[in-house]
Design a protein around this motif. Sequence first.
Motif, PDB file in Angstrom:
ATOM      1  N   LEU A  76       0.834  -1.208   0.000  1.00 22.40           N
ATOM      2  CA  LEU A  76       0.000   0.000   0.000  1.00 22.40           C
ATOM      3  C   LEU A  76       0.870   1.259   0.000  1.00 22.40           C
ATOM      4  O   LEU A  76       0.630   2.189  -0.775  1.00 22.40           O
ATOM      5  CB  LEU A  76      -0.931   0.006   1.208  1.00 22.40           C
ATOM      6  N   ALA A  77       1.872   1.285   0.872  1.00 23.51           N
ATOM      7  CA  ALA A  77       2.743   2.459   0.965  1.00 23.51           C
ATOM      8  C   ALA A  77       3.505   2.686  -0.341  1.00 23.51           C
ATOM      9  O   ALA A  77       3.658   3.831  -0.779  1.00 23.51           O
ATOM     10  CB  ALA A  77       3.714   2.301   2.132  1.00 23.51           C
ATOM     11  N   ARG A  78       3.956   1.628  -0.959  1.00 24.68           N
ATOM     12  CA  ARG A  78       4.668   1.768  -2.239  1.00 24.68           C
ATOM     13  C   ARG A  78       3.743   2.298  -3.326  1.00 24.68           C
ATOM     14  O   ARG A  78       4.143   3.131  -4.150  1.00 24.68           O
ATOM     15  CB  ARG A  78       5.260   0.429  -2.654  1.00 24.68           C
ATOM     16  N   THR A  79       2.513   1.823  -3.328  1.00 28.25           N
ATOM     17  CA  THR A  79       1.533   2.309  -4.303  1.00 28.25           C
ATOM     18  C   THR A  79       1.258   3.801  -4.085  1.00 28.25           C
ATOM     19  O   THR A  79       1.226   4.582  -5.046  1.00 28.25           O
ATOM     20  CB  THR A  79       0.223   1.497  -4.192  1.00 28.25           C
ATOM     21  N   VAL A  80       1.084   4.192  -2.832  1.00 29.62           N
ATOM     22  CA  VAL A  80       0.860   5.611  -2.516  1.00 29.62           C
ATOM     23  C   VAL A  80       2.087   6.433  -2.894  1.00 29.62           C
ATOM     24  O   VAL A  80       1.955   7.554  -3.398  1.00 29.62           O
ATOM     25  CB  VAL A  80       0.486   5.786  -1.029  1.00 29.62           C
ATOM     26  N   ALA A  81       3.281   5.889  -2.690  1.00 24.80           N
ATOM     27  CA  ALA A  81       4.501   6.608  -3.059  1.00 24.80           C
ATOM     28  C   ALA A  81       4.531   6.891  -4.558  1.00 24.80           C
ATOM     29  O   ALA A  81       4.838   8.007  -4.983  1.00 24.80           O
ATOM     30  CB  ALA A  81       5.730   5.800  -2.640  1.00 24.80           C
ATOM     31  N   GLY A 122       6.765  11.326  -1.126  1.00 25.57           N
ATOM     32  CA  GLY A 122       6.420  10.034  -1.721  1.00 25.57           C
ATOM     33  C   GLY A 122       7.633   9.129  -1.845  1.00 25.57           C
ATOM     34  O   GLY A 122       7.564   7.935  -1.543  1.00 25.57           O
ATOM     35  N   LEU A 123       8.744   9.689  -2.272  1.00 27.21           N
ATOM     36  CA  LEU A 123       9.973   8.900  -2.396  1.00 27.21           C
ATOM     37  C   LEU A 123      10.410   8.364  -1.038  1.00 27.21           C
ATOM     38  O   LEU A 123      10.764   7.184  -0.914  1.00 27.21           O
ATOM     39  CB  LEU A 123      11.079   9.749  -3.023  1.00 27.21           C
ATOM     40  N   ALA A 124      10.383   9.202  -0.012  1.00 28.83           N
ATOM     41  CA  ALA A 124      10.766   8.767   1.327  1.00 28.83           C
ATOM     42  C   ALA A 124       9.827   7.667   1.835  1.00 28.83           C
ATOM     43  O   ALA A 124      10.274   6.704   2.470  1.00 28.83           O
ATOM     44  CB  ALA A 124      10.780   9.948   2.293  1.00 28.83           C
TER      45      ALA A 124
END
Length: 163
Positions: free
Chosen positions: A69-74, A144-146
């Motif tokens: 989920l976090a990677r998708t949001v990033a 987003g990158l972080a």
Amino acid sequence: MFRGEGAAGALRAGFILLVAVGVVGSGLALAYERHWQGPWQLAPWITLGIVVVATAALMVRPTGAMAWLARTVAVLAIASSAIGVWQHIDANYNVGAAGHDSHDHHDHSHGDESDENGPSMGDVMSGAAGHAPIPAALAVAPAGLALGLATIGLGGRRRPPQG
């Protein structure tokens, strides 16, 4: 989430801190610019909200699903930032082109290639044409990158211990 992970936990905590700084800094910059005048101007606010929710979810439950989920949001945050850059360039070009037609051909091109139909890309990017700052449109991308980097090592398949 960070205890017992050694260097990986410390690195993850640092990335989460960068997400927080990026969200707060971007929010302050957006508020200073009163960036809420229309639907497109609400997009970065919504993106920042989604980044906050995904970061909190990752901190509460650092599972493979939350990492996904976090990677998708990033990726969405970085894409949103790229769309913002395009919107700012378009706004600057349109304002600059309108101003170019109404002025008595005063040259603002600073040596860049400029045609008679509008300002040069150099003027659009530097802010000499228009009023939408291009670097400000990039502000959401580092958060987003972080967030994406904070997921390194989470959700991967673990090999059984050899013994």
